[in-house]
Design a protein around this motif. Structure first.
Motif, PDB file in Angstrom:
ATOM      1  N   LEU A   1       0.824  -1.210   0.000  1.00 34.46           N
ATOM      2  CA  LEU A   1       0.000   0.000   0.000  1.00 34.46           C
ATOM      3  C   LEU A   1       0.857   1.259   0.000  1.00 34.46           C
ATOM      4  CD1 LEU A   1      -2.875  -0.963   2.467  1.00 34.46           C
ATOM      5  CD2 LEU A   1      -3.039  -0.614   0.001  1.00 34.46           C
ATOM      6  N   ALA A   2       1.951   1.241   0.757  1.00 31.87           N
ATOM      7  CA  ALA A   2       2.851   2.398   0.794  1.00 31.87           C
ATOM      8  C   ALA A   2       3.501   2.620  -0.572  1.00 31.87           C
ATOM      9  CB  ALA A   2       3.912   2.211   1.871  1.00 31.87           C
ATOM     10  N   ASP A   3       3.894   1.523  -1.234  1.00 30.24           N
ATOM     11  CA  ASP A   3       4.488   1.640  -2.574  1.00 30.24           C
ATOM     12  C   ASP A   3       3.461   2.200  -3.568  1.00 30.24           C
ATOM     13  OD1 ASP A   3       6.843   0.610  -1.603  1.00 30.24           O
ATOM     14  OD2 ASP A   3       6.498  -1.423  -2.375  1.00 30.24           O
ATOM     15  N   GLU A   4       2.244   1.679  -3.506  1.00 32.99           N
ATOM     16  CA  GLU A   4       1.181   2.161  -4.392  1.00 32.99           C
ATOM     17  C   GLU A   4       0.881   3.636  -4.116  1.00 32.99           C
ATOM     18  OE1 GLU A   4      -3.467   1.150  -5.568  1.00 32.99           O
ATOM     19  OE2 GLU A   4      -2.431  -0.047  -4.050  1.00 32.99           O
ATOM     20  N   ASN A   5       0.864   4.012  -2.848  1.00 34.95           N
ATOM     21  CA  ASN A   5       0.614   5.396  -2.461  1.00 34.95           C
ATOM     22  C   ASN A   5       1.694   6.321  -3.031  1.00 34.95           C
ATOM     23  OD1 ASN A   5      -0.513   7.607  -1.269  1.00 34.95           O
ATOM     24  ND2 ASN A   5       0.003   7.017   0.831  1.00 34.95           N
ATOM     25  N   ARG A   6       2.956   5.895  -2.935  1.00 40.91           N
ATOM     26  CA  ARG A   6       4.060   6.675  -3.477  1.00 40.91           C
ATOM     27  C   ARG A   6       3.920   6.864  -4.992  1.00 40.91           C
ATOM     28  NH1 ARG A   6       7.729   3.301  -1.800  1.00 40.91           N
ATOM     29  NH2 ARG A   6       7.381   3.367   0.407  1.00 40.91           N
ATOM     30  N   GLU A   7       3.570   5.794  -5.695  1.00 43.97           N
ATOM     31  CA  GLU A   7       3.388   5.862  -7.135  1.00 43.97           C
ATOM     32  C   GLU A   7       2.241   6.799  -7.506  1.00 43.97           C
ATOM     33  OE1 GLU A   7       2.827   1.867  -8.545  1.00 43.97           O
ATOM     34  OE2 GLU A   7       4.801   1.225  -7.846  1.00 43.97           O
ATOM     35  N   LEU A   8       1.143   6.725  -6.776  1.00 44.71           N
ATOM     36  CA  LEU A   8      -0.007   7.593  -7.049  1.00 44.71           C
ATOM     37  C   LEU A   8       0.324   9.061  -6.798  1.00 44.71           C
ATOM     38  CD1 LEU A   8      -2.928   5.425  -5.637  1.00 44.71           C
ATOM     39  CD2 LEU A   8      -2.468   5.965  -8.036  1.00 44.71           C
ATOM     40  N   ARG A   9       1.069   9.334  -5.731  1.00 45.13           N
ATOM     41  CA  ARG A   9       1.471  10.725  -5.453  1.00 45.13           C
ATOM     42  C   ARG A   9       2.377  11.270  -6.557  1.00 45.13           C
ATOM     43  NH1 ARG A   9       1.508  12.284   0.626  1.00 45.13           N
ATOM     44  NH2 ARG A   9       0.059  10.752   1.442  1.00 45.13           N
TER      45      ARG A   9
ATOM     46  N   GLU B   1       2.853  14.735 -11.343  1.00 41.79           N
ATOM     47  CA  GLU B   1       3.111  14.835 -12.785  1.00 41.79           C
ATOM     48  C   GLU B   1       1.920  15.452 -13.508  1.00 41.79           C
ATOM     49  OE1 GLU B   1       3.533  11.665 -16.371  1.00 41.79           O
ATOM     50  OE2 GLU B   1       4.686  11.228 -14.538  1.00 41.79           O
ATOM     51  N   LEU B   2       0.710  14.989 -13.163  1.00 43.80           N
ATOM     52  CA  LEU B   2      -0.496  15.533 -13.795  1.00 43.80           C
ATOM     53  C   LEU B   2      -0.692  17.009 -13.461  1.00 43.80           C
ATOM     54  CD1 LEU B   2      -2.962  12.549 -13.263  1.00 43.80           C
ATOM     55  CD2 LEU B   2      -2.020  13.357 -15.440  1.00 43.80           C
ATOM     56  N   GLU B   3      -0.401  17.382 -12.219  1.00 41.74           N
ATOM     57  CA  GLU B   3      -0.551  18.790 -11.825  1.00 41.74           C
ATOM     58  C   GLU B   3       0.462  19.673 -12.560  1.00 41.74           C
ATOM     59  OE1 GLU B   3      -0.345  18.795  -7.556  1.00 41.74           O
ATOM     60  OE2 GLU B   3      -2.476  18.313  -7.352  1.00 41.74           O
TER      61      GLU B   3
END
Length: 113
Positions: free
Chosen positions: A94-102, A107-109
């Motif tokens: 979950l922490a790895d996925e959270n890091r990737e999403l952030r 990037e999108l912003e």
């Protein structure tokens, strides 16, 4: 007729008739139970020097206690180790996925500006 005698072992006396200050453990299980209940710490350092220059230092720390006693002391690393705990493995994922999403959100912003 003679009076019955009490075994010195049962009466808590040594072979000279003196009472011992504390009862002795009967076996390995009793000793292990006491060690795990109270805990034992072994600590040591190994240093290798050559002409007043420290080449190597090895610090050895060993703590032997029961899991309950370790948790009382605030030690619970096995709960957070992904190799030992399924919950910790899930939390790591979950922490790895959270890091990737952030990272993706940042990037999108940036692209939107």
């Amino acid at each position: 007729m003679s009076e019955p005698t009490i075994s010195t072992r049962r009466a808590g006396m040594d072979r000279y008739g003196f009472t011992s200050p504390a009862p002795r453990p009967e076996g390995l299980a009793d000793i292990l139970e006491r060690v795990l209940d109270k805990g034992i710490i072994i600590a040591g350092d190994i240093r290798v020097n050559l002409v007043d220059v420290e080449l190597l230092t090895v610090k050895i720390r060993l703590l032997v206690v029961s899991v309950d006693k370790a948790m009382e002391m605030g030690i619970d690393w096995w709960k957070r180790d992904p190799m030992l705990s399924a919950e910790a493995a899930d939390a790591k994922e979950l922490a790895d996925e959270n890091r990737e999403l952030r990272a993706r959100l940042e990037e999108l912003e940036r692209d939107r500006e």
